[in-house]
Design an enzyme around this catalytic site. Structure first.
Site, PDB file in Angstrom:
ATOM      1  N   ASP A   1      -3.799   2.213 -15.947  1.00 23.91           N
ATOM      2  CA  ASP A   1      -4.201   3.223 -14.770  1.00 23.91           C
ATOM      3  C   ASP A   1      -5.440   2.455 -14.324  1.00 23.91           C
ATOM      4  OD1 ASP A   1      -5.009   5.228 -12.788  1.00 23.91           O
ATOM      5  OD2 ASP A   1      -3.111   6.057 -13.516  1.00 23.91           O
TER       6      ASP A   1
ATOM      7  N   SER B   1      -4.367  -2.013   5.520  1.00 24.42           N
ATOM      8  CA  SER B   1      -3.106  -1.933   6.448  1.00 24.42           C
ATOM      9  C   SER B   1      -3.494  -1.975   7.800  1.00 24.42           C
ATOM     10  CB  SER B   1      -2.609  -0.422   5.792  1.00 24.42           C
ATOM     11  OG  SER B   1      -1.619  -0.135   6.909  1.00 24.42           O
TER      12      SER B   1
ATOM     13  N   TYR C   1      -2.296  -5.407   6.174  1.00 21.92           N
ATOM     14  CA  TYR C   1      -0.801  -5.898   6.305  1.00 21.92           C
ATOM     15  C   TYR C   1      -0.195  -5.154   7.532  1.00 21.92           C
ATOM     16  CZ  TYR C   1      -1.443  -6.518   1.112  1.00 21.92           C
ATOM     17  OH  TYR C   1      -1.934  -6.882  -0.117  1.00 21.92           O
TER      18      TYR C   1
ATOM     19  N   ASP D   1       3.614   8.818  14.703  1.00 23.98           N
ATOM     20  CA  ASP D   1       4.113   7.417  15.204  1.00 23.98           C
ATOM     21  C   ASP D   1       3.595   7.122  16.535  1.00 23.98           C
ATOM     22  OD1 ASP D   1       5.722   6.868  13.007  1.00 23.98           O
ATOM     23  OD2 ASP D   1       7.647   7.231  14.079  1.00 23.98           O
TER      24      ASP D   1
ATOM     25  N   LYS E   1      -7.442   3.712   3.198  1.00 25.34           N
ATOM     26  CA  LYS E   1      -7.583   2.527   3.544  1.00 25.34           C
ATOM     27  C   LYS E   1      -8.799   2.212   4.171  1.00 25.34           C
ATOM     28  CE  LYS E   1      -3.906   1.095   1.484  1.00 25.34           C
ATOM     29  NZ  LYS E   1      -4.150   0.265  -0.152  1.00 25.34           N
TER      30      LYS E   1
ATOM     31  N   TYR F   1      -3.385   8.846   3.905  1.00 22.66           N
ATOM     32  CA  TYR F   1      -3.350   7.735   3.473  1.00 22.66           C
ATOM     33  C   TYR F   1      -3.866   6.450   4.101  1.00 22.66           C
ATOM     34  CZ  TYR F   1      -1.203   2.895   3.041  1.00 22.66           C
ATOM     35  OH  TYR F   1      -0.929   1.516   2.855  1.00 22.66           O
TER      36      TYR F   1
ATOM     37  N   PHE G   1      -3.520  -4.356  -5.479  1.00 25.54           N
ATOM     38  CA  PHE G   1      -2.391  -3.554  -4.683  1.00 25.54           C
ATOM     39  C   PHE G   1      -2.303  -2.254  -5.073  1.00 25.54           C
ATOM     40  CE2 PHE G   1      -0.811  -8.260  -5.089  1.00 25.54           C
ATOM     41  CZ  PHE G   1      -0.393  -8.450  -3.830  1.00 25.54           C
TER      42      PHE G   1
ATOM     43  N   ASN H   1      11.072   6.319   3.307  1.00 28.78           N
ATOM     44  CA  ASN H   1      10.344   6.897   4.396  1.00 28.78           C
ATOM     45  C   ASN H   1      10.351   5.596   5.429  1.00 28.78           C
ATOM     46  OD1 ASN H   1       9.273   9.181   3.307  1.00 28.78           O
ATOM     47  ND2 ASN H   1       8.094   7.595   1.926  1.00 28.78           N
TER      48      ASN H   1
ATOM     49  N   ASP I   1      -0.326  -2.264 -14.258  1.00 32.34           N
ATOM     50  CA  ASP I   1       0.496  -1.384 -13.444  1.00 32.34           C
ATOM     51  C   ASP I   1       0.548   0.060 -14.086  1.00 32.34           C
ATOM     52  OD1 ASP I   1       2.706  -0.018 -11.795  1.00 32.34           O
ATOM     53  OD2 ASP I   1       2.550  -1.909 -10.604  1.00 32.34           O
TER      54      ASP I   1
HETATM   55  P1  NAD Z   1       4.323  -0.326  -4.275  1.00 29.05           P
HETATM   56  O1  NAD Z   1       4.256   1.376  -4.388  1.00 29.05           O
HETATM   57  O2  NAD Z   1       5.549  -0.795  -4.422  1.00 29.05           O
HETATM   58  O3  NAD Z   1       3.303  -0.876  -5.205  1.00 29.05           O
HETATM   59  C1  NAD Z   1       2.068  -0.076  -5.776  1.00 29.05           C
HETATM   60  C2  NAD Z   1       1.994  -0.418  -6.994  1.00 29.05           C
HETATM   61  O4  NAD Z   1       0.812   0.500  -7.557  1.00 29.05           O
HETATM   62  C3  NAD Z   1       3.112   0.424  -7.877  1.00 29.05           C
HETATM   63  O5  NAD Z   1       3.768  -0.640  -8.809  1.00 29.05           O
HETATM   64  C4  NAD Z   1       2.507   1.374  -8.644  1.00 29.05           C
HETATM   65  O6  NAD Z   1       3.089   1.991  -9.731  1.00 29.05           O
HETATM   66  C5  NAD Z   1       1.144   0.902  -8.692  1.00 29.05           C
HETATM   67  N1  NAD Z   1      -0.036   2.132  -8.880  1.00 29.05           N
HETATM   68  C6  NAD Z   1      -0.215   3.085  -7.897  1.00 29.05           C
HETATM   69  N2  NAD Z   1      -1.102   3.784  -8.656  1.00 29.05           N
HETATM   70  C7  NAD Z   1      -1.667   2.915  -9.613  1.00 29.05           C
HETATM   71  C8  NAD Z   1      -2.742   3.206 -10.664  1.00 29.05           C
HETATM   72  N3  NAD Z   1      -3.442   4.368 -10.325  1.00 29.05           N
HETATM   73  N4  NAD Z   1      -2.842   2.546 -11.528  1.00 29.05           N
HETATM   74  C9  NAD Z   1      -2.056   1.420 -11.715  1.00 29.05           C
HETATM   75  N5  NAD Z   1      -0.944   0.949 -11.065  1.00 29.05           N
HETATM   76  C10 NAD Z   1      -0.648   2.163  -9.977  1.00 29.05           C
HETATM   77  O7  NAD Z   1       3.807  -0.615  -3.007  1.00 29.05           O
HETATM   78  P2  NAD Z   1       3.752  -1.744  -2.113  1.00 29.05           P
HETATM   79  O8  NAD Z   1       4.477  -1.668  -0.998  1.00 29.05           O
HETATM   80  O9  NAD Z   1       3.883  -3.006  -2.972  1.00 29.05           O
HETATM   81  O10 NAD Z   1       2.135  -1.846  -1.484  1.00 29.05           O
HETATM   82  C11 NAD Z   1       1.065  -2.561  -2.308  1.00 29.05           C
HETATM   83  C12 NAD Z   1      -0.128  -2.249  -1.619  1.00 29.05           C
HETATM   84  O11 NAD Z   1      -0.154  -2.567  -0.039  1.00 29.05           O
HETATM   85  C13 NAD Z   1      -0.599  -0.799  -1.521  1.00 29.05           C
HETATM   86  O12 NAD Z   1      -1.982  -0.682  -1.915  1.00 29.05           O
HETATM   87  C14 NAD Z   1      -0.285  -0.295  -0.153  1.00 29.05           C
HETATM   88  O13 NAD Z   1      -0.976   0.858   0.415  1.00 29.05           O
HETATM   89  C15 NAD Z   1      -0.559  -1.400   0.653  1.00 29.05           C
HETATM   90  N6  NAD Z   1       0.178  -1.800   1.934  1.00 29.05           N
HETATM   91  C16 NAD Z   1       1.768  -1.742   1.910  1.00 29.05           C
HETATM   92  C17 NAD Z   1       2.390  -1.568   2.953  1.00 29.05           C
HETATM   93  C18 NAD Z   1       3.864  -1.514   3.201  1.00 29.05           C
HETATM   94  O14 NAD Z   1       4.461  -1.117   4.030  1.00 29.05           O
HETATM   95  N7  NAD Z   1       4.475  -1.703   1.934  1.00 29.05           N
HETATM   96  C19 NAD Z   1       1.683  -1.918   4.265  1.00 29.05           C
HETATM   97  C20 NAD Z   1       0.277  -1.888   4.285  1.00 29.05           C
HETATM   98  C21 NAD Z   1      -0.527  -1.814   2.868  1.00 29.05           C
HETATM   99  C1  WQD Z   2       8.822   1.777  11.598  1.00 29.69           C
HETATM  100  C2  WQD Z   2       9.751   1.957  12.900  1.00 29.69           C
HETATM  101  C3  WQD Z   2       9.430   4.524  13.069  1.00 29.69           C
HETATM  102  C4  WQD Z   2      12.293   5.187   9.719  1.00 29.69           C
HETATM  103  C5  WQD Z   2       4.225   2.600   7.940  1.00 29.69           C
HETATM  104  C6  WQD Z   2       2.861   2.976   7.424  1.00 29.69           C
HETATM  105  C7  WQD Z   2       1.909   1.805   7.633  1.00 29.69           C
HETATM  106  C8  WQD Z   2       2.481   0.950   6.678  1.00 29.69           C
HETATM  107  C9  WQD Z   2       3.784   0.313   6.913  1.00 29.69           C
HETATM  108  C10 WQD Z   2       1.500   1.031   4.575  1.00 29.69           C
HETATM  109  C11 WQD Z   2       8.859   3.278  13.420  1.00 29.69           C
HETATM  110  C12 WQD Z   2      10.961   4.040  12.845  1.00 29.69           C
HETATM  111  C13 WQD Z   2      11.365   4.743  10.581  1.00 29.69           C
HETATM  112  C14 WQD Z   2      13.384   5.928  10.177  1.00 29.69           C
HETATM  113  C15 WQD Z   2      12.818   5.274  12.431  1.00 29.69           C
HETATM  114  N1  WQD Z   2       2.340   1.237   5.366  1.00 29.69           N
HETATM  115  N2  WQD Z   2      11.867   4.717  12.021  1.00 29.69           N
HETATM  116  N3  WQD Z   2      13.472   5.755  11.507  1.00 29.69           N
HETATM  117  O1  WQD Z   2       5.491   3.887  10.427  1.00 29.69           O
HETATM  118  O2  WQD Z   2       5.479   1.623  11.313  1.00 29.69           O
HETATM  119  O3  WQD Z   2       4.129   2.167   9.286  1.00 29.69           O
HETATM  120  O4  WQD Z   2       4.711   1.478   6.866  1.00 29.69           O
HETATM  121  O5  WQD Z   2       0.373   0.789   5.041  1.00 29.69           O
HETATM  122  O6  WQD Z   2       0.563   2.703   7.184  1.00 29.69           O
HETATM  123  O7  WQD Z   2       2.499   4.090   8.520  1.00 29.69           O
HETATM  124  O8  WQD Z   2       6.887   1.999   9.388  1.00 29.69           O
HETATM  125  O9  WQD Z   2       8.784   1.629   8.555  1.00 29.69           O
HETATM  126  O10 WQD Z   2       8.095   4.085   8.524  1.00 29.69           O
HETATM  127  O11 WQD Z   2       8.728   2.567  10.811  1.00 29.69           O
HETATM  128  O12 WQD Z   2      13.167   5.260  13.699  1.00 29.69           O
HETATM  129  O13 WQD Z   2      14.215   6.434   9.504  1.00 29.69           O
HETATM  130  O14 WQD Z   2      10.687   2.501  12.629  1.00 29.69           O
HETATM  131  O15 WQD Z   2       9.595   5.542  14.182  1.00 29.69           O
HETATM  132  O16 WQD Z   2       8.760   3.204  15.040  1.00 29.69           O
HETATM  133  P1  WQD Z   2       5.415   2.403  10.131  1.00 29.69           P
HETATM  134  P2  WQD Z   2       8.158   2.641   9.302  1.00 29.69           P
END
Ligand code: NAD
Ligand code: WQD
Length: 336
Positions: A58, A124, A177, A295, A153, A149, A80, A198, A31
């Protein structure tokens, strides 16, 4: 033999490291701490009572990757590492394309040259774009993403499919996910966003603990049962356990497979607020605000392919997701 976990200090990565160690895997974690804290690694060790090797590096640094593959016998990679903030990606598209796509290409090149061709990739639900109607199935056409973003993906999925088509020695599992929330039930690791969150759940927990004054509910006029957006929230530990099944799959096949990791059930923003209030005993002050750009009204999975082919299904319900999110927030009011 070890599993290399890129982004293993992050939210989903740290929970997956715990489950990998619990399942008896040796892991190597990489990381750059761009969006995480070294303390999460100590917590993984405390929860599991196990140690592992860590590289602060990195994924875009080819020399660092070569060193990791040289110094360790890496059997497979769970990838990840990446940037994940939708809004930020609209302001900084080049950084997102460079980090997520550039980083994944560098990682795959290093893997190919080290003859380690097994990868589980974090995709995602966002790749389904805005045309498909829920429940979303893996066979639906992807693309039509609405932000850089999501496009990273989508493009990485295409790159991985091309890579497999060029060389069937690869074994690739792409996991889409849905909305991960919750935390490890120890309350020791969880989601630790920088600045104002966010995503919905960290915003809710920060309102409950008094760090933020009020939740804005983005729109109450969607075509959903209560007018607020509906999503497929999944407990992060269930998601982590899905990675154990995915690793078993990449280790035992030479295929490219795609799976949704979701529960198949949609909950609205107000369902989340109510369930969280019940689990925490705290009031969540909220107001109805305008819709947020980009959204969708409704997004939830059909998770049956993961059940049929991986034998995986989410087990933890919404009350548990809320309880565990709250325990993490309460025990760590300022994060790690
Ligand atoms: P996170 O930001 O908590 O974890 C990502 C990690 O990657 C962090 O620790 C960051 O420091 C590290 N990182 C980023 N760029 C890097 C690089 N260039 N080199 C080395 N390390 C690096 O995010 P998360 O929520 O744990 O998500 C993990 C993965 O799942 C991501 O790819 C994210 O896009 C994907 N994902 C997340 C969600 C979500 O809602 N959390 C949903 C769908 C997909
Ligand atoms: C969930 C619901 C908002 C915040 C995002 C990414 C998606 C994936 C997961 C990475 C929605 C509402 C939110 C707030 C609200 N990430 N909301 N007030 O948008 O479904 O997905 O995270 O891959 O790609 O787009 O998740 O948690 O932001 O929102 O009303 O302050 O909550 O409108 O209906 P989202 P979210």
């Amino acid at each position: 033999m070890s599993i290399l976990v890129t982004g293993g200090a992050g939210f989903i990565g740290s929970h997956t490291c715990v489950e990998l160690l619990n399942a008896g895997y040796e892991i190597v974690v990489l990381d750059n701490f761009y969006n995480s804290n070294p303390e999460s690694l100590n917590r993984i060790k405390k929860i599991t009572g196990k140690d592992f090797k860590f590289y602060e590096a990195d994924i875009r640094d080819r020399a660092a990757l070569d060193k990791i593959f040289k110094e360790n016998e890496i059997e497979a990679v769970i990838h990840f590492a990446g940037l994940k903030a939708v809004g930020e990606s609209c302001r900084k598209p080049l950084e997102y394309y460079e980090n997520n796509i550039g980083g994944t290409i560098t990682l795959c090149e290093a893997m190919r040259d080290a003859n380690c061709k097994k990868i589980v990739f974090s995709s995602s639900a966002t790749v389904y774009g805005c045309e498909n109607v829920s429940p979303l199935t893996e066979s639906m056409k992807i693309g039509g993403t609405t932000n850089p973003y999501g496009t990273t993906k989508y493009m990485i999925e295409l790159i991985l499919q091309d890579l497999y088509a060029s060389d069937n020695e690869w074994s690739i599992t792409i996991l889409r996910y849905f909305n991960p929330i919750g935390a490890h039930e120890s309350g020791m690791i969880g989601e630790n966003p920088n600045g104002i969150p966010n995503n919905l759940m960290p915003y809710v927990t920060q309102v409950a603990i008094g760090k933020l004054p009020q939740l804005s509910v983005f729109g109450d006029d969607y075509d959903t049962p209560d007018g607020t957006g509906v999503r497929d929230y999944i407990h992060v530990v269930d998601l982590a356990l899905g990675h154990i099944k995915a690793v078993e799959k990449v280790l035992s096949t030479k295929e490219v497979n795609v799976y949704n990791l979701g529960t198949g059930t949609g909950y609205s923003v107000l369902d989340i607020v109510k369930a969280f209030e019940k689990a925490s005993g705290k009031k969540v002050n909220y107001k109805i605000a305008p819709r947020r750009d980009g959204d969708l009204a409704t997004c939830y999975s059909d998770p049956s392919k993961a059940l049929n082919e991986l034998g995986w299904k989410a087990e933890r319900g919404l009350d548990k997701m809320c309880e565990d999110s709250w325990r993490w927030q309460k025990n760590n009011p300022n994060g790690f």
